[in-house]
Design a protein around this motif. Structure first.
Motif, short mmCIF file in Angstrom:
data_model
loop_
_atom_site.label_atom_id
_atom_site.label_comp_id
_atom_site.label_asym_id
_atom_site.label_seq_id
_atom_site.Cartn_x
_atom_site.Cartn_y
_atom_site.Cartn_z
N GLY B 73 3.60 -5.50 -23.37
CA GLY B 73 2.88 -5.29 -22.16
C GLY B 73 1.48 -5.34 -22.84
N GLY B 74 1.12 -4.99 -23.90
CA GLY B 74 -0.40 -5.06 -24.33
C GLY B 74 -0.89 -6.39 -24.52
N VAL B 75 -0.04 -7.29 -24.94
CA VAL B 75 -0.41 -8.74 -25.19
C VAL B 75 -0.82 -9.14 -23.68
CG1 VAL B 75 0.29 -10.97 -25.54
CG2 VAL B 75 0.51 -9.22 -27.22
N ASP B 76 0.06 -8.94 -22.79
CA ASP B 76 0.16 -9.19 -21.49
C ASP B 76 -1.38 -8.77 -20.79
OD1 ASP B 76 2.29 -10.43 -21.07
OD2 ASP B 76 3.27 -9.08 -19.96
N ALA B 77 -1.85 -7.58 -21.05
CA ALA B 77 -2.92 -6.78 -20.84
C ALA B 77 -4.24 -7.71 -21.16
CB ALA B 77 -2.97 -5.56 -21.00
N LEU B 78 -4.17 -8.14 -22.38
CA LEU B 78 -5.21 -8.71 -23.28
C LEU B 78 -5.32 -10.13 -22.62
CD1 LEU B 78 -5.12 -7.64 -26.77
CD2 LEU B 78 -6.59 -6.86 -24.83
N ASN B 98 -0.34 -14.20 -11.91
CA ASN B 98 0.57 -13.34 -11.16
C ASN B 98 1.93 -12.85 -11.91
OD1 ASN B 98 -1.03 -13.74 -8.78
ND2 ASN B 98 0.48 -15.02 -7.91
N GLU B 99 2.27 -13.69 -12.67
CA GLU B 99 3.45 -13.54 -13.54
C GLU B 99 3.11 -12.60 -14.68
OE1 GLU B 99 4.71 -17.22 -15.10
OE2 GLU B 99 5.26 -18.10 -13.17
N ILE B 100 1.83 -12.65 -15.24
CA ILE B 100 1.49 -11.77 -16.17
C ILE B 100 1.38 -10.35 -15.65
CG2 ILE B 100 -0.11 -11.51 -18.28
CD1 ILE B 100 -0.38 -14.25 -18.44
N PHE B 101 0.62 -10.18 -14.63
CA PHE B 101 0.39 -8.80 -14.24
C PHE B 101 1.54 -8.18 -13.82
CE2 PHE B 101 -1.20 -10.60 -9.83
CZ PHE B 101 -0.12 -9.94 -9.10
N THR B 102 2.63 -9.01 -13.26
CA THR B 102 3.94 -8.41 -12.77
C THR B 102 4.67 -7.89 -14.25
OG1 THR B 102 4.12 -10.01 -11.08
CG2 THR B 102 6.12 -8.86 -11.82
N TRP B 463 -12.11 4.35 -22.33
CA TRP B 463 -13.10 4.37 -21.49
C TRP B 463 -13.99 3.37 -21.13
CZ3 TRP B 463 -13.08 7.78 -17.83
CH2 TRP B 463 -12.21 8.86 -17.83
N VAL B 464 -14.25 2.58 -22.29
CA VAL B 464 -14.93 1.27 -22.09
C VAL B 464 -14.09 0.42 -20.97
CG1 VAL B 464 -16.03 -0.54 -23.18
CG2 VAL B 464 -15.99 1.80 -24.15
N THR B 465 -13.01 0.32 -21.27
CA THR B 465 -11.96 -0.51 -20.18
C THR B 465 -12.14 0.19 -18.68
OG1 THR B 465 -10.57 -0.78 -22.05
CG2 THR B 465 -9.89 -1.64 -19.91
N PHE B 466 -11.83 1.24 -18.59
CA PHE B 466 -11.46 1.75 -17.23
C PHE B 466 -12.48 2.38 -16.40
CE2 PHE B 466 -7.34 1.06 -19.32
CZ PHE B 466 -6.94 0.41 -18.19
N THR B 498 -13.50 -6.24 -20.54
CA THR B 498 -12.69 -6.82 -21.19
C THR B 498 -12.71 -6.21 -22.83
OG1 THR B 498 -12.45 -8.43 -19.76
CG2 THR B 498 -12.02 -9.14 -22.18
N GLY B 499 -13.91 -6.19 -23.21
CA GLY B 499 -14.20 -5.78 -24.45
C GLY B 499 -13.69 -4.35 -25.00
N GLY B 500 -13.51 -3.50 -24.00
CA GLY B 500 -12.94 -2.22 -23.96
C GLY B 500 -11.22 -2.37 -24.42
N ALA B 501 -10.76 -3.41 -23.78
CA ALA B 501 -9.30 -3.84 -23.83
C ALA B 501 -9.07 -4.21 -25.29
CB ALA B 501 -8.97 -4.68 -22.66
N TYR B 502 -10.03 -5.06 -25.67
CA TYR B 502 -9.82 -5.40 -27.07
C TYR B 502 -9.87 -4.40 -28.24
CZ TYR B 502 -9.04 -10.37 -26.00
OH TYR B 502 -8.39 -11.48 -25.45
N ALA B 503 -10.89 -3.51 -27.66
CA ALA B 503 -10.87 -2.39 -28.71
C ALA B 503 -9.40 -1.25 -28.87
CB ALA B 503 -12.15 -1.46 -28.48
N MET B 504 -8.85 -1.27 -27.67
CA MET B 504 -7.77 -0.64 -27.64
C MET B 504 -6.53 -1.40 -28.23
SD MET B 504 -7.42 0.49 -23.39
CE MET B 504 -6.10 1.48 -23.58
N GLY B 505 -6.69 -2.89 -28.16
CA GLY B 505 -5.70 -3.62 -28.91
C GLY B 505 -6.07 -3.24 -30.27
#
Ligand code: HEM
Ligand SMILES: [Cu+2]
Lengths: 204, 652
Positions: B73-78, B98-102, B463-466, B498-505
């Motif tokens: 799920g995390g790879v999908d998110a990135l 579409n496929e990936i957010f699903t 927080w940086v992501t959302f 997007t930067g925040g998402a990578y930090a979560m990664g």
């Protein structure tokens, strides 16, 4: 807490004697609770879809009460015979237990047979459920109940074999008892189907 | 033949990204198989794990699955965030997006959060209530294997046949055959149906376990809060999941058997799907978050060195939340236009939920008040949770203001809200529980220093992501768009997000690294009670022995173990140890899951003989289960004595 013995365990009915069987019966009640929600959703869908007939038949056109009355009598009687089977079990009488259980299965199988016949007639006269939301909801609600009964028939038949092979042990008694709960539950659901789908459908 | 190949391998599974993923799956599978063969571990795998009915091992398997789900799920998110990083990006196409957010949403809810919760239920609940086992050990294994094979089935979609693409909510009529002819949605429907059966079974199992298997003296109002949360969650499960079952089943009937429930023509009614989905869906968000509330209630008490503040209010508020949660589902579609009265009713009922939630927040704060707070990793997640969740709840109340929701609905504001509560509430809670109960599972603690790095990366990344997504929502960016033009003022917030998402990664990678590191450099927990805990699971050695309690504890207060420690009653008497009966392992649950898998796969591709063979297998195994008792094995008293002597808790 488990198997915490207030009364002497031997005084309790056979199916409640073993700790695990006791737990299983409670678990089965929760399963039935969950199944009530399942049927409630299907009833809700049916209620909403009742008038959505498109080019297909209306409930009034589709339903003929004759065969359904026979089905109803068969199922209600089977619930009674199932009760007799459990009463025989409580008295430890394997012969009558097996006999009444057999009768229950036959009545159940008869019910399923008649329902299949009813559905086949419906499809022949009015076409498949593709035609309308109403038909889809009708066949799904009634069919889900019918599917439950069919599974019950298989289950009951397996229990007869089990009884014959293993005798009336506490474990077998518990399985018979949960089966009877299931069977009475289906009877109650049918009363609702009969009222909401068939009677109300014929009247309005 | 060519037709079959075209069905199995449509262009969507032959994109470079998918092929790359295929290659890595093959490599990983071969590597694992080679490892097992070389170490001669196949028999061990089967005997010790695949056939186990031990709730602690089942819990660990759930945990592994949840981590895999978090990874996928995390790879999908990135991937999603990479596409949205800059305007007019061409990294992913519309269909691919579409496929990936699903798959992202579906996996995170059903194959990450749910198994993670069940992992912690399995590991902790029987130990906390002083039980030797769950009520139905074999059913527990069945639940797990249904879940595991459903997870496999769902993940197969991107390798063969194509991924589902109608969002995790799978609204009709987009999921109807006419608009969505590929097999992707079938995967969604069948995988969730199969795992749903397992979920209901788990609900029943834990209800009975908690109601009937508590240690002597542990009344309901003496139970640890996590047990309360499991009890309430289980009741939500058994009364809410059937609605999902029906929603999925009717969609499946439409797609595979030609009925007309949610079609546009033939007087179908797509809105009915949406209602059914959310009648399950809103209780589901509480199925996810109540366990987290339970975890926090344990963690905050332990690390503040104080009893939980306002225990009865904590219980009462959870019950209130669970009841209210059935009466709010329409807030997910105020814009359907049900009319002012209906919307007002559901708007107000939704806001009411904030009240019991607020009660809980205050009680957690008052528990810390005046306590000696130890900021371990488990506690850090708790400390981060409180403000994060409060903000998520507040934006929820904003969404419940109906006229406002006409603006916010399906914008990034909504996306930010539910990630705020699902990550800030559920995921933080699960991580907290992971750190907290890890020693009880494995006998060593996780490295705290690395854990803090993971925590800070994840929290700041979150927080940086959302936070920018709230702004994007207010700027009019709608959810599920894959591309946007320059000049709308969306570019910077998206890039930051997007930067925040990578930090979560990065945080996730550190966490995984830290788990591997801690497993190599074991910081052993020799006491069984590394956190100076308050509840019964800390009264036994770590990792918990197979039989849980050598002697079932007697409980006279809340925080039973704390009381025992105060009274110096921490050891058990030699004479009290008796032989312990436990159920034997069985392969039946694994085979049952496999049969469901075959049936599901057959149905996905409408290969009816295969589907029937699978169902036949299911029936055969059930009947076999009725006829053949698996039996028990007995651990002799001297063996219990021996394993209890090691940690030196025996008293002659
Ligand atoms: C005070 C508490 C809360 C309130 C008042 C609230 C309110 C709302 C409202 C009104 C919506 C619908 C918005 C729209 O679609 O326009 C919504 C969506 C959502 N909320 Fe909450 N919420 C609360 C807590 C939570 C919690 C605790 C969770 C999960 C743990 C959660 C998860 C979600 C999800 C998953 C969605 C929508 C998902 C989707 O459409 O795909 N909410 N919330
Ligand atoms: Cu909701």
């Amino acid at each position: 807490m488990i198997g915490q013995v207030q009364t002497d365990a031997r005084e309790r009915p056979l199916e409640f004697r073993d700790r695990r069987d006791n737990l299983a019966i409670l678990g089965f009640w929760f399963f039935l609770g969950s199944d009530v929600v399942l049927f409630s959703c299907l009833f809700a869908v049916y209620a909403v879809f009742q008038g959505r007939v498109a080019a297909g038949p209306t409930p009034r056109q589709l339903i003929s009460l004759g065969p359904v009355l026979v089905e109803t009598v068969a199922l209600l009687t089977s619930s009674f015979t199932c009760g007799l089977a459990i009463a025989a079990m409580r008295r430890g009488r394997t012969g009558p237990l097996a006999a009444w259980l057999g009768v229950t299965m036959l009545l159940g199988a008869g019910f399923v047979g008649m329902e299949i016949h009813e559905f086949a007639t419906d499809v022949r006269l009015f076409g498949t459920w593709h035609q309308s939301g109403f038909l889809s909801a009708f066949f799904t609600l009634v069919g889900t109940h019918g599917g439950h009964v069919s599974f019950g028939v298989l289950w009951g038949a397996a229990l007869l074999v089990l009884l014959w092979r293993q005798g009336l042990t506490p474990r077998v008694a518990r399985r018979l008892y949960t089966f009877s709960l299931y069977w009475h539950f289906l009877d109650i659901v049918w009363v609702f189907i009969f009222t909401v789908v068939y009677l109300a459908g014929k009247i309005t | 033949m060519t037709h079959l190949l075209a069905q199995l391998f449509p262009p969507s599974v032959l994109r470079p990204m998918e092929l790359g993923a295929d290659a890595s799956i093959v490599i990983a599978t071969v590597a694992i198989a080679a490892f097992l063969t070389r170490k001669r571990r196949w028999g061990w795998l089967w005997r010790e794990w695949l056939t186990t009915v031990d709730h602690k091992k089942i819990g660990i398997m759930y945990l592994i699955a949840a981590m895999l789900g978090l990874f996928r799920g995390g790879v999908d998110a990135l991937l999603l965030r990479t596409q949205l990083a800059v305007p007019q990006n061409t990294f992913l196409g519309a269909e691919h997006y579409n496929e990936i957010f699903t798959t992202h949403g579906t996996i995170m809810v059903f194959f990450m959060a749910m198994p993670f919760i069940f992992a912690l239920f399995n590991i902790a609940i029987p130990l906390m209530i002083g039980a030797r086992d769950v009520a139905f050990p074999r059913l527990n294994a069945i639940s797990f294997w249904l879940f595991a094979f459903a997870f496999l089935l769902f993940n197969m979609s991107f390798v063969v046949g194509g991924s589902p693409n109608a969002g995790w909510t799978a609204y009709a009529p987009l999921t109807e055959l006419r608009f969505n002819p590929s097999v992707g949605e079938n995967y969604y429907l069948l995988a969730l149906q199969i795992s749903g059966i397992g979920t209901i079974a788990t609900g029943i199992n834990f209800l009975v376990t908690i109601l009937r298997l508590r240690a002597p003296g542990m009344t309901l109002m003496r139970m640890p809060l996590f047990a309360w949360s499991a009890l309430i969650t289980s009741s939500l499960i058994i009364f809410a999941f059937p609605a999902l079952t029906v929603a999925l089943a009717l969609t499946m009937l439409d797609r595979l058997f030609g009925s007309s429930f949610f079609t546009i023509g033939h007087a179908g009614m797509p809105m009915m799907y949406v209602n059914l989905f959310w009648i399950w869906g809103h209780p589901e968000v509480y199925i996810l978050v109540l366990p987290a509330f339970g975890i926090f209630s344990e963690v905050v008490a332990t690390f503040s060195g104080k009893a939980l503040f306002g225990y009865p209010a904590m219980v009462g508020s959870m019950i209130a939340i669970s009841l209210l949660s059935y009466g709010v589902w329409v807030h997910h579609f105020f814009t359907m236009g049900a009319g002012a009265a209906v919307n007002a009713f559901f708007g107000i009922s939704t806001m009411l939920i904030a009240i019991p939630t607020g009660v809980k927040v205050f009680n957690w704060i008052f528990t810390m008040w005046g306590g000696r707070v130890r900021t371990t990793c488990a506690m850090l997640w708790q400390l981060a949770f409180i403000p994060t969740f409060v903000i998520g709840g507040a934006t929820g109340v904003m969404l419940a203001v109906v006229p406002g929701d006409y603006q916010f609905h399906n914008s990034y504001f909504l996306v930010a809200h539910f990630h705020n509560v699902l990550i800030g509430g559920v995921v933080f809670g699960l991580f907290s529980g992971l750190y907290y109960w890890w020693p009880k599972m494995f006998g060593y603690t996780l490295n705290e220093r690395q854990g803090k790095w993971a925590f800070w990366f994840f929290l700041i990344g979150f927080w940086v992501t959302f936070f920018p997504q709230y702004l994007l929502g207010l700027e009019g960016m709608t959810r599920r768009i894959y591309i946007y033009p320059h000049g709308l003022g969306w570019s910077l917030p998206n890039l930051v997000s997007t930067g925040g998402a990578y930090a979560m990664g990065v945080g996730f990678v550190i966490l995984v690294y830290s788990i591997a590191y801690s497993a190599r450099h074991k910081d052993l927990d020799l006491t069984g009670d590394p956190w100076d805990g308050r509840t019964l699971e800390w009264s036994m050695p770590s990792p918990a022995p197979e039989y849980n309690f050598a002697v079932l504890p007697k409980v006279s207060t809340r925080d039973a173990w704390w009381t025992m420690k105060q009274a110096g009653r921490t050891s058990i008497r030699l004479g009290e140890i008796e032989p312990i009966t436990l159920p034997k392992n069985t392969g039946m649950p694994f085979l049952l899951g496999l049969s469901f898998f075959v049936a599901g796969l057959g149905a996905v591709f409408s290969w009816w003989p295969v589907a029937l063979a699978g169902l036949g297998g299911v029936l055969a195994l059930l009947v076999w289960g009725w006829f053949v008792e698996t039996g028990d094995h007995v651990i002799p008293a001297h063996e219990v004595r021996r394993s209890e002597t090691l940690p030196g808790r025996l008293e002659a």
